[in-house]
Design an enzyme around this catalytic site. Structure first.
Site, PDB file in Angstrom:
ATOM      1  N   ARG A 247       0.858  -2.069   0.181  1.00 53.10           N
ATOM      2  CA  ARG A 247      -0.264   0.593   0.097  1.00 53.10           C
ATOM      3  C   ARG A 247       0.948   1.131   0.000  1.00 53.10           C
ATOM      4  O   ARG A 247       0.335   2.242  -0.287  1.00 53.10           O
ATOM      5  CB  ARG A 247      -0.856   0.146   1.688  1.00 53.10           C
ATOM      6  CG  ARG A 247      -1.879  -0.974   1.079  1.00 53.10           C
ATOM      7  CD  ARG A 247      -2.090  -1.273   2.569  1.00 53.10           C
ATOM      8  NE  ARG A 247      -2.578  -2.572   2.749  1.00 53.10           N
ATOM      9  CZ  ARG A 247      -2.580  -3.927   2.326  1.00 53.10           C
ATOM     10  NH1 ARG A 247      -0.997  -4.237   2.526  1.00 53.10           N
ATOM     11  NH2 ARG A 247      -2.779  -4.416   2.592  1.00 53.10           N
ATOM     12  N   THR A 248       1.580   1.487   0.521  1.00 49.55           N
ATOM     13  CA  THR A 248       2.697   2.477   1.389  1.00 49.55           C
ATOM     14  C   THR A 248       3.388   2.876  -0.442  1.00 49.55           C
ATOM     15  O   THR A 248       3.367   4.160  -0.597  1.00 49.55           O
ATOM     16  CB  THR A 248       3.337   2.326   1.708  1.00 49.55           C
ATOM     17  OG1 THR A 248       2.324   2.127   3.483  1.00 49.55           O
ATOM     18  CG2 THR A 248       3.997   3.966   2.455  1.00 49.55           C
TER      19      THR A 248
ATOM     20  N   LYS B 226      24.310  -5.991  -2.313  1.00 48.24           N
ATOM     21  CA  LYS B 226      25.631  -6.509  -2.274  1.00 48.24           C
ATOM     22  C   LYS B 226      26.220  -5.343  -1.445  1.00 48.24           C
ATOM     23  O   LYS B 226      27.380  -5.009  -1.069  1.00 48.24           O
ATOM     24  CB  LYS B 226      26.496  -5.465  -3.761  1.00 48.24           C
ATOM     25  CG  LYS B 226      25.626  -6.092  -5.491  1.00 48.24           C
ATOM     26  CD  LYS B 226      26.799  -5.491  -6.072  1.00 48.24           C
ATOM     27  CE  LYS B 226      26.163  -4.420  -7.207  1.00 48.24           C
ATOM     28  NZ  LYS B 226      26.282  -4.173  -8.209  1.00 48.24           N
TER      29      LYS B 226
ATOM     30  N   ARG C 234      11.172   4.036   4.161  1.00 48.22           N
ATOM     31  CA  ARG C 234      10.900   2.312   5.442  1.00 48.22           C
ATOM     32  C   ARG C 234      11.985   1.516   5.363  1.00 48.22           C
ATOM     33  O   ARG C 234      12.679   0.707   4.567  1.00 48.22           O
ATOM     34  CB  ARG C 234       9.890   1.941   4.785  1.00 48.22           C
ATOM     35  CG  ARG C 234       9.544   0.488   5.504  1.00 48.22           C
ATOM     36  CD  ARG C 234       8.315  -0.023   4.959  1.00 48.22           C
ATOM     37  NE  ARG C 234       6.913   0.216   5.447  1.00 48.22           N
ATOM     38  CZ  ARG C 234       5.827  -0.084   4.934  1.00 48.22           C
ATOM     39  NH1 ARG C 234       5.538  -1.244   4.314  1.00 48.22           N
ATOM     40  NH2 ARG C 234       4.569   0.764   4.920  1.00 48.22           N
TER      41      ARG C 234
ATOM     42  N   HIS D 125       4.532   5.592  11.616  1.00 48.14           N
ATOM     43  CA  HIS D 125       4.751   5.521  10.263  1.00 48.14           C
ATOM     44  C   HIS D 125       3.440   6.555   9.593  1.00 48.14           C
ATOM     45  O   HIS D 125       2.290   6.396   9.690  1.00 48.14           O
ATOM     46  CB  HIS D 125       3.695   4.078  10.107  1.00 48.14           C
ATOM     47  CG  HIS D 125       3.314   3.954   8.618  1.00 48.14           C
ATOM     48  ND1 HIS D 125       3.323   4.228   7.123  1.00 48.14           N
ATOM     49  CD2 HIS D 125       3.143   2.751   8.411  1.00 48.14           C
ATOM     50  CE1 HIS D 125       2.665   4.012   6.302  1.00 48.14           C
ATOM     51  NE2 HIS D 125       2.389   2.685   7.133  1.00 48.14           N
TER      52      HIS D 125
HETATM   53  N1   CP Z   1      -0.851  -0.353   5.807  1.00 50.46           N
HETATM   54  C1   CP Z   1       0.898   0.009   5.140  1.00 50.46           C
HETATM   55  O1   CP Z   1       1.517   0.586   5.656  1.00 50.46           O
HETATM   56  O2   CP Z   1       1.064  -0.886   4.203  1.00 50.46           O
HETATM   57  P1   CP Z   1       2.143  -1.581   3.942  1.00 50.46           P
HETATM   58  O3   CP Z   1       2.753  -2.439   4.505  1.00 50.46           O
HETATM   59  O4   CP Z   1       1.428  -2.555   2.257  1.00 50.46           O
HETATM   60  O5   CP Z   1       2.224  -0.896   2.455  1.00 50.46           O
END
Ligand code: CP
Length: 314
Positions: A59-60, A87, A109, A137
């Site tokens: 999603r993110t 690497k 992330r 987040h």
């Molecule tokens: N909610 C969320 O962060 O989903 P993803 O891990 O798919 O990005």
């Protein structure tokens, strides 16, 4: 005058109400653009965004990429597989390399708490935290706030219950900061092994019994149980977790008649949430995904270009 121009978004801790309201207001305009069918704007024409995801995401990462493209920016994506991270290139060298390419913003992330702050200290492009370990987040919480506001019309005064793995949950932490700033009455519930009482210092009400917690709830945000934690002492089995903390139709009756059910995804259906609830009338889980694009468009636009408002007439 509130402006986010040139500001990295590392978390929602300490972000003032006016800044959250600005993001939500601009996101609403972005949603109008998306709903219009002609999604392409040129607000970020000539700008570039790099998504670096050291951890998996659907999603993110997908919605940040779509958001940047809808705004007219150029986008590149890196993950460890297929890049020089595989690497052995270090965290800092990866960021410096991307900076040398001239990107304006890095969406990242990483499994390590504080990694986005470290990145912010290492390189000059804006850093947008797309999840750093169990810390924060922020754009997930912003899209949750946006969805609540969309459905309920407001956030202040609502009883919002967050259920699940609070201690290891970056979504919980960012939601608590954002919801408290916006005036919600925040309740937290989960097994004692996943919920330390110290969290009360964040101004939330702590419960260990889901049936008690969701009485008269306006919103229930169900968090993903990280199945990798099963068998290492946090909870005995997925079945036991489901019987005590799983959201099902019977339990939902204890909340308000118009309760809104959220889940950040990905879901473990049959563990933290039953299928009839996640696809039921109270659920806005699919809408959350859609809203993620609008909210991330607002965040990219406001941080890279700034302005107190947005002219979406292309
Ligand atoms: N909610 C969320 O962060 O989903 P993803 O891990 O798919 O990005």
């Amino acid at each position: 005058m509130v402006s986010l121009q040139g500001k990295s978004l590392l978390g929602l801790q300490g972000v003032p109400k006016e800044e959250i309201e600005l993001i939500l207001r601009v996101a609403r305009k972005m949603k109008e653009v998306i709903n219009s069918g002609d999604k392409k704007l040129s607000l970020l024409k000539g700008k570039s965004v790099c998504n670096i995801f050291w951890e998996p995401s659907t999603r993110t990462r997908g919605s940040f990429e779509m958001a940047a493209k809808y705004l007219g920016a150029d986008v590149i994506n890196f993950s460890p597989r297929g890049s020089s991270i595989q690497k052995g290139e270090s965290f800092r060298d990866t960021l410096l390399t991307v900076m040398a390419m001239g990107v304006d913003a890095i969406v990242m992330r990483h499994k390590q708490e504080g990694s986005s702050l470290l990145a912010h200290q290492c390189v000059s492009p804006l850093i947008i935290n797309a999840g750093d370990g169990a810390h924060e987040h922020p754009t997930q919480a912003l899209l949750d706030l946006f969805t609540i506001q969309d459905v309920k019309g407001h956030i202040d005064g609502l009883k919002v219950v967050i259920v699940g793995d609070i201690d290891h949950g970056r979504v919980a932490r960012s939601n608590i900061y954002g919801l408290k700033t916006m005036g919600a009455d925040v309740h937290i519930v989960g097994p004692r092994t996943l919920l330390q009482p110290e969290i009360e210092a964040m101004g939330v009400t702590v419960h260990y019994d889901l049936d008690e917690a969701i009485k008269d709830a306006d919103v229930i945000n169900v968090l993903r149980i990280q199945r990798e934690r099963q068998g290492i002492g946090f909870f005995p089995s997925a079945g036991e977790y489901n019987s005590l903390f799983g959201l099902n139709a019977k339990r939902l009756q204890k909340a308000k008649d118009d309760v809104l059910v959220l889940h950040p995804g990905p879901m473990n259906r049959g563990i933290e949430i039953d299928t009839d609830v996640c696809y039921g009338d109270h659920s806005s889980i699919q809408e959350q995904v859609k809203n993620g694009v609008s909210v991330r468009m607002a965040v990219l636009y406001l941080t890279i270009i700034g302005g107190v408002d947005v002219d979406t007439t292309r």
